[in-house]
Motif scaffolding. Structure first.
Motif, PDB file in Angstrom:
ATOM      1  N   VAL A  94       0.834  -1.182   0.145  1.00 35.36           N
ATOM      2  CA  VAL A  94       0.125  -0.138  -0.003  1.00 35.36           C
ATOM      3  C   VAL A  94       0.889   1.290  -0.089  1.00 35.36           C
ATOM      4  CG1 VAL A  94      -1.541   1.409   1.327  1.00 35.36           C
ATOM      5  CG2 VAL A  94      -1.909  -1.218   1.250  1.00 35.36           C
ATOM      6  N   ALA A  95       1.752   1.100   0.621  1.00 34.30           N
ATOM      7  CA  ALA A  95       2.755   2.323   0.894  1.00 34.30           C
ATOM      8  C   ALA A  95       3.510   2.599  -0.558  1.00 34.30           C
ATOM      9  CB  ALA A  95       3.907   2.160   1.743  1.00 34.30           C
ATOM     10  N   ARG A 120       3.465   5.970  -5.795  1.00 33.24           N
ATOM     11  CA  ARG A 120       3.386   6.274  -6.813  1.00 33.24           C
ATOM     12  C   ARG A 120       2.275   7.112  -7.265  1.00 33.24           C
ATOM     13  NH1 ARG A 120       2.835   0.404  -9.476  1.00 33.24           N
ATOM     14  NH2 ARG A 120       3.220   1.443 -11.513  1.00 33.24           N
ATOM     15  N   ALA A 121       1.146   7.109  -6.361  1.00 38.86           N
ATOM     16  CA  ALA A 121      -0.026   8.022  -6.840  1.00 38.86           C
ATOM     17  C   ALA A 121       0.341   9.389  -6.202  1.00 38.86           C
ATOM     18  CB  ALA A 121      -1.247   7.483  -5.897  1.00 38.86           C
ATOM     19  N   ALA A 122       0.876   9.485  -5.304  1.00 41.96           N
ATOM     20  CA  ALA A 122       1.311  10.870  -4.789  1.00 41.96           C
ATOM     21  C   ALA A 122       2.190  11.756  -5.873  1.00 41.96           C
ATOM     22  CB  ALA A 122       1.833  10.907  -3.297  1.00 41.96           C
ATOM     23  N   PHE A 123       3.230  10.785  -6.482  1.00 45.28           N
ATOM     24  CA  PHE A 123       4.003  11.652  -7.357  1.00 45.28           C
ATOM     25  C   PHE A 123       4.020  11.480  -8.721  1.00 45.28           C
ATOM     26  CE2 PHE A 123       5.752  11.361  -2.920  1.00 45.28           C
ATOM     27  CZ  PHE A 123       5.961  12.737  -2.724  1.00 45.28           C
ATOM     28  N   VAL A 156       3.975  14.569   3.224  1.00 49.66           N
ATOM     29  CA  VAL A 156       3.739  14.316   4.257  1.00 49.66           C
ATOM     30  C   VAL A 156       2.924  13.079   4.672  1.00 49.66           C
ATOM     31  CG1 VAL A 156       2.590  15.126   6.533  1.00 49.66           C
ATOM     32  CG2 VAL A 156       4.147  16.645   5.353  1.00 49.66           C
ATOM     33  N   HIS A 157       1.909  13.347   3.745  1.00 51.80           N
ATOM     34  CA  HIS A 157       0.889  11.962   3.917  1.00 51.80           C
ATOM     35  C   HIS A 157       1.579  10.821   3.414  1.00 51.80           C
ATOM     36  CE1 HIS A 157      -3.425  10.547   2.723  1.00 51.80           C
ATOM     37  NE2 HIS A 157      -3.214  10.301   3.903  1.00 51.80           N
ATOM     38  N   THR A 158       2.152  10.741   2.349  1.00 52.44           N
ATOM     39  CA  THR A 158       3.098   9.542   2.040  1.00 52.44           C
ATOM     40  C   THR A 158       4.011   9.117   3.084  1.00 52.44           C
ATOM     41  OG1 THR A 158       2.942  10.318  -0.268  1.00 52.44           O
ATOM     42  CG2 THR A 158       4.397   8.573   0.231  1.00 52.44           C
ATOM     43  N   TRP A 199       4.622   5.115   5.012  1.00 56.87           N
ATOM     44  CA  TRP A 199       5.895   4.415   5.300  1.00 56.87           C
ATOM     45  C   TRP A 199       6.262   4.419   6.751  1.00 56.87           C
ATOM     46  CZ3 TRP A 199       7.937   1.440   1.963  1.00 56.87           C
ATOM     47  CH2 TRP A 199       7.796   1.680   0.502  1.00 56.87           C
ATOM     48  N   LEU A 200       5.927   5.285   7.639  1.00 59.23           N
ATOM     49  CA  LEU A 200       6.145   5.273   8.875  1.00 59.23           C
ATOM     50  C   LEU A 200       5.237   4.075   9.559  1.00 59.23           C
ATOM     51  CD1 LEU A 200       6.460   8.976  10.321  1.00 59.23           C
ATOM     52  CD2 LEU A 200       8.218   7.186  10.175  1.00 59.23           C
TER      53      LEU A 200
END
Length: 434
Positions: A32-33, A38-41, A128-130, A134-135
Motif C-alpha cells: 500500500v505504501a 506512486r500515486a502521490a508523485f 507528509v501524507h506519503t 511508510w512510518l
C-alpha cells in the motif's frame, strides 16, 4: 486434558489466529505504501487518479484487517500472567522490555501514524501524507522485531545469567543480535511479503477474469504483486533453510525429528546435559508441518514465476484458468505460516525457555476448570473475529474500488493544495482531495 495441555492449546490457538492478522498486515502495508507513493508523485492526472483509487481500495482491505486484528493482539501479552506466571517470574527481567516496546510501538506509534494517514486524505501535503504510511510500515516491522527478540530468547537464551532461579539480563547487545531472532525475522518478513503479494495478485486476477471495468487498476495491482511476491516467494525458502544450522546446534531433538535422526540417542544426550526427563515430543506434527511449509513455498514460487513469464508474453490477462489458480492460491501462504510456527514452537518442547525452564514449571497455579473455561472463551472469540475479518475482506474485495470509503472526504476551505511540481492547485479532485 491436563492443565498444561489446556494452557498450551489456548496460547497456540490464540497466537495462531492472531498471527493470521499480523502476517497480512505486515505483507500489505509496504505494498500500500508503494501504491501511495506512486500515486502521490505521478504527474499525469489520469494515471494519478487510477493509482489513487488503487491505494484507497487496497488500503481499505489493509485497514479492515488491522482494525479487527488489533483486538486479538490486546489479550496476547495478558496470557503471560494468566497461564504462564512462571515464565514471567523467570524471564520477565530479560524480555519484559522487548514486550513493552512492542506494545508501545504497535498500539501507540503505529496506530497514531495510521490514524493520521486515514484522516489525512485531503488535509495534508502529499509528501507528509506519503511519509505517514511508510512510518506505519516501519513501525509494523519494528513491532515484529521486538516480538522476535523475546521469542528468540525463548528459543535460544543469550545475554543473561540466572541468580536464585531468576534470569537477569547481562548483555543487552547479545539479546538484540540473537541470530535465532534475526534470521527468523528475515524469514517472517519474506513470508509476510509473499502473503500480501499473493492476496493482491489473487484478488486482482479474480476481477480481471470476470471482466472488471477497472482494468488498468487491477493490471497495475497484479504487476506490483508480482514485483513484490516473486522474489519474496523465492527467497523465503532460502531464509528458512538458513535457520537449520542454528537448529542443529541449539535444538538437537528438533533436528533429529526433522532429519529422521536417532531420537533415543538424542534423548540420552539431553538427559546427560539437563537431568532426568522426557525430551521426546510428538514429532509427527513437526514433519507434517515442515513438509506442508516446504511444498506450499515451492508451489507459490513456481506459480509466480510462471505468471511473470505469461506477463512478459502478454498472455496473463487472457488465460482465465491461470487467473483462477492465482485466486485459489490466496490461502496457501497463511497455511504455510501457521505450519512454520508449529515447527518453531512445538520443536523446543518440553522447554518454554530452552534449556532453562520447562512448560510445567512455567504454568500458573490455575485450576483445570478455569483454564478450560478461558480456553473455550478465548478460542470462540478469536474464531469469531477471524470469520468477521475474512467476511469483510471478501465482501469489499468482491465489490471492488467503487466500494472503498478510505479518503472519500470533501475538501475543507483551509485544505492545503497539492505540492507535486507541476500540479495545478485550482484543479484538484474532490474525492479523494489533496
Amino acid at each position: 486434558m491436563s492443565a498444561a495441555e489446556l494452557a498450551r492449546l489456548q496460547f497456540a490457538a490464540t497466537t495462531g489466529i492472531h498471527w493470521l492478522f499480523v502476517i497480512l498486515t505486515m505483507g500489505l502495508v509496504p505494498i500500500v505504501a508503494i501504491m501511495h507513493t506512486r500515486a502521490a508523485f505521478t504527474r499525469d492526472p489520469a494515471m494519478r487518479a487510477v493509482r489513487e483509487r488503487m491505494t484507497r481500495f487496497w488500503g481499505q482491505l489493509y485497514l479492515i484487517n488491522y482494525a479487527v486484528g488489533i483486538v486479538t493482539g490486546l489479550v496476547m501479552e495478558f496470557q503471560f500472567g494468566l497461564s504462564w506466571s512462571g515464565l514471567s517470574k523467570f524471564a520477565g527481567n530479560v524480555f519484559g522490555a522487548p514486550l513493552a516496546l512492542e506494545t508501545l510501538i504497535a498500539f501507540f506509534a503505529e496506530s497514531t501514524f495510521l490514524g493520521m494517514w486515514i484522516f489525512g486524505w485531503g488535509r495534508l501535503r502529499r509528501g507528509v501524507h506519503t511519509a505517514l504510511i511508510w512510518l506505519v510500515a516501519l513501525t509494523a516491522y519494528a513491532s515484529a522485531y521486538w516480538i522476535m527478540i523475546a521469542n528468540g530468547f525463548m528459543q535460544h537464551p543469550v545475554g543473561y545469567e540466572v541468580r536464585d532461579g531468576v534470569a537477569y539480563l547481562t548483555d543487552f547487545g547479545a539479546l538484540l543480535t540473537n541470530p535465532n531472532a534475526l534470521i527468523a525475522l528475515a524469514h517472517i518478513t519474506l513470508a509476510a511479503l509473499t502473503t500480501g503479494a499473493v492476496l493482491v495478485m489473487g484478488i486482482s486476477a479474480y476481477h480481471l477474469a470476470r471482466g472488471a471495468e477497472d482494468t488498468d487498476l487491477f493490471r497495475g495491482s497484479l504487476r506490483l504483486g508480482l514485483l513484490v511476491g516473486t522474489p519474496a516467494a523465492w527467497f523465503v525458502v532460502t531464509a528458512g533453510e538458513a535457520q537449520l544450522p542454528l537448529i542443529r546446534r541449539n535444538q538437537p531433538m528438533k533436528t533429529a525429528a526433522l532429519e529422521n535422526g536417532d531420537i533415543a540417542q538424542v534423548q540420552a544426550r539431553l538427559v546427560e546435559e539437563h537431568g532426568p526427563g522426557d525430551y521426546v515430543f510428538a514429532h509427527d506434527w513437526l514433519r507434517i508441518s515442515m513438509d506442508a511449509m516446504t511444498v506450499i513455498s515451492y508451489t507459490v514460487s513456481s506459480v509466480t514465476i510462471v505468471a511473470v513469464v505469461l506477463l512478459w508474453k502478454g498472455r496473463l490477462w487472457r488465460w482465465r484458468p491461470f487467473a483462477r489458480l492465482m485466486t485459489a492460491m490466496i490461502p496457501f501462504p497463511f497455511i504455510a505460516s501457521l505450519a512454520g510456527w508449529v515447527v518453531r514452537e512445538v520443536g523446543r518442547q518440553p522447554w518454554i525457555v530452552y534449556g532453562e525452564l520447562t512448560v510445567e514449571d512455567a504454568l500458573s497455579p490455575v485450576s483445570r476448570a478455569s483454564l478450560a473455561v478461558s480456553c473455550a472463551v478465548f478460542i470462540a472469540v478469536f474464531v469469531a473475529l477471524a470469520v468477521t475479518n475474512w467476511t469483510l475482506i471478501a465482501r469489499f474485495a468482491r465489490r471492488g474500488p467503487d466500494a472503498a470509503q478510505l479518503g472519500a472526504t470533501e475538501p475543507l476551505p483551509d485544505d492545503v493544495p497539492g505540492d507535486v511540481p507541476g500540479d495545478d492547485a485550482d484543479e484538484r479532485p474532490t474525492v479523494p482531495a489533496y
